[in-house]
Design an enzyme around this catalytic site. Structure first.
Site, PDB file in Angstrom:
ATOM      1  N   ASP A 154      34.285  55.961  29.380  1.00 60.07           N
ATOM      2  CA  ASP A 154      33.573  57.158  29.830  1.00 60.07           C
ATOM      3  C   ASP A 154      32.213  56.724  30.397  1.00 60.07           C
ATOM      4  O   ASP A 154      31.503  55.915  29.806  1.00 60.07           O
ATOM      5  CB  ASP A 154      33.378  58.145  28.668  1.00 60.07           C
ATOM      6  CG  ASP A 154      32.981  59.519  29.170  1.00 60.07           C
ATOM      7  OD1 ASP A 154      33.788  60.450  29.023  1.00 60.07           O
ATOM      8  OD2 ASP A 154      31.866  59.651  29.722  1.00 60.07           O
ATOM      9  N   ILE A 155      31.870  57.291  31.540  1.00 54.47           N
ATOM     10  CA  ILE A 155      30.634  56.923  32.236  1.00 54.47           C
ATOM     11  C   ILE A 155      29.381  57.369  31.465  1.00 54.47           C
ATOM     12  O   ILE A 155      28.307  56.815  31.634  1.00 54.47           O
ATOM     13  CB  ILE A 155      30.664  57.539  33.662  1.00 54.47           C
ATOM     14  CG1 ILE A 155      29.829  56.734  34.631  1.00 54.47           C
ATOM     15  CG2 ILE A 155      30.276  58.991  33.662  1.00 54.47           C
ATOM     16  CD1 ILE A 155      30.069  57.131  36.086  1.00 54.47           C
ATOM     17  N   GLN A 170      34.547  71.658  29.219  1.00 53.44           N
ATOM     18  CA  GLN A 170      35.324  70.821  30.145  1.00 53.44           C
ATOM     19  C   GLN A 170      34.604  70.713  31.486  1.00 53.44           C
ATOM     20  O   GLN A 170      34.180  71.718  32.061  1.00 53.44           O
ATOM     21  CB  GLN A 170      36.728  71.420  30.353  1.00 53.44           C
ATOM     22  CG  GLN A 170      37.596  70.527  31.235  1.00 53.44           C
ATOM     23  CD  GLN A 170      38.994  71.101  31.462  1.00 53.44           C
ATOM     24  OE1 GLN A 170      39.285  72.229  31.063  1.00 53.44           O
ATOM     25  NE2 GLN A 170      39.836  70.323  32.105  1.00 53.44           N
ATOM     26  N   HIS A 184      42.873  65.200  30.353  1.00 53.20           N
ATOM     27  CA  HIS A 184      42.402  63.913  29.830  1.00 53.20           C
ATOM     28  C   HIS A 184      42.081  64.044  28.349  1.00 53.20           C
ATOM     29  O   HIS A 184      41.848  65.153  27.843  1.00 53.20           O
ATOM     30  CB  HIS A 184      41.176  63.419  30.602  1.00 53.20           C
ATOM     31  CG  HIS A 184      40.015  64.370  30.565  1.00 53.20           C
ATOM     32  ND1 HIS A 184      39.914  65.450  31.405  1.00 53.20           N
ATOM     33  CD2 HIS A 184      38.920  64.405  29.777  1.00 53.20           C
ATOM     34  CE1 HIS A 184      38.803  66.105  31.146  1.00 53.20           C
ATOM     35  NE2 HIS A 184      38.171  65.500  30.148  1.00 53.20           N
TER      36      HIS A 184
HETATM   37  P1  AMP Z   1      35.338  66.781  29.790  1.00 54.63           P
HETATM   38  O1  AMP Z   1      33.944  67.237  29.516  1.00 54.63           O
HETATM   39  O2  AMP Z   1      36.258  66.881  28.628  1.00 54.63           O
HETATM   40  O3  AMP Z   1      35.903  67.393  31.052  1.00 54.63           O
HETATM   41  O4  AMP Z   1      35.220  65.203  30.038  1.00 54.63           O
HETATM   42  C1  AMP Z   1      35.001  64.612  31.271  1.00 54.63           C
HETATM   43  C2  AMP Z   1      34.415  63.274  30.991  1.00 54.63           C
HETATM   44  O5  AMP Z   1      34.543  62.483  32.152  1.00 54.63           O
HETATM   45  C3  AMP Z   1      32.931  63.287  30.621  1.00 54.63           C
HETATM   46  O6  AMP Z   1      32.748  62.757  29.315  1.00 54.63           O
HETATM   47  C4  AMP Z   1      32.283  62.431  31.705  1.00 54.63           C
HETATM   48  O7  AMP Z   1      31.246  61.633  31.196  1.00 54.63           O
HETATM   49  C5  AMP Z   1      33.448  61.605  32.205  1.00 54.63           C
HETATM   50  N1  AMP Z   1      33.360  61.129  33.574  1.00 54.63           N
HETATM   51  C6  AMP Z   1      33.024  61.841  34.682  1.00 54.63           C
HETATM   52  N2  AMP Z   1      33.085  61.053  35.774  1.00 54.63           N
HETATM   53  C7  AMP Z   1      33.490  59.835  35.360  1.00 54.63           C
HETATM   54  C8  AMP Z   1      33.737  58.597  36.026  1.00 54.63           C
HETATM   55  N3  AMP Z   1      33.582  58.464  37.350  1.00 54.63           N
HETATM   56  N4  AMP Z   1      34.125  57.538  35.265  1.00 54.63           N
HETATM   57  C9  AMP Z   1      34.265  57.669  33.930  1.00 54.63           C
HETATM   58  N5  AMP Z   1      34.054  58.806  33.249  1.00 54.63           N
HETATM   59  C10 AMP Z   1      33.660  59.877  33.948  1.00 54.63           C
END
Ligand code: AMP
Length: 109
Positions: free
Chosen positions: A29-30, A92, A98
């Site tokens: 996760d970023i 979300q 995911h």
């Molecule tokens: P959610 O809040 O459950 O929709 O989770 C989405 C997750 O994706 C968040 O924890 C973000 O930090 C993560 N995220 C968004 N863009 C990226 C990316 N390019 N690479 C890795 N993680 C990401």
């Protein structure tokens, strides 16, 4: 292609990919919310969230991979959490099914 996770799958935007097979992708996760924070998602855009997933077969593999990675990252003994968010009250932010695998420290209640 607007979906971030579809773009990661297509290697259009970079990500720290730590596991990949024909169906699933796992990246760091970023914006990690724990010492170990991995994201597991189907490569295909099967659904926006768990709420509109039609075929639940993929879930078996998601959980199998999550357990395998928890062992690999040495968090299976200390504990971990698997989360999936649906909708705004859950916070979300990415509309592509995911699962978060969190661990490596005491998680908040
Ligand atoms: P959610 O809040 O459950 O929709 O989770 C989405 C997750 O994706 C968040 O924890 C973000 O930090 C993560 N995220 C968004 N863009 C990226 C990316 N390019 N690479 C890795 N993680 C990401």
């Amino acid at each position: 292609m607007k979906c971030i996770f579809c773009q990661i799958t297509a290697h259009k935007i970079p990500a720290d990919v730590i596991f990949e097979n024909e169906r699933l992708m796992v990246v760091y996760d970023i914006n990690p919310k724990a010492k170990s924070h991995l994201l597991i998602f189907p490569k295909a855009h099967l659904s926006d969230s768990i709420d509109d997933l039609k075929d639940e077969k993929i879930l078996e593999e998601v959980f199998a991979v999550a357990r395998q990675l928890a062992k690999q990252y040495g968090i299976h003994k200390t504990g971990y959490r698997i989360i999936t968010n649906h909708g705004k009250d859950a916070g979300q932010t990415v509309s592509h099914l995911h699962f978060h695998l969190l661990g490596g420290e005491r998680l908040s209640d």
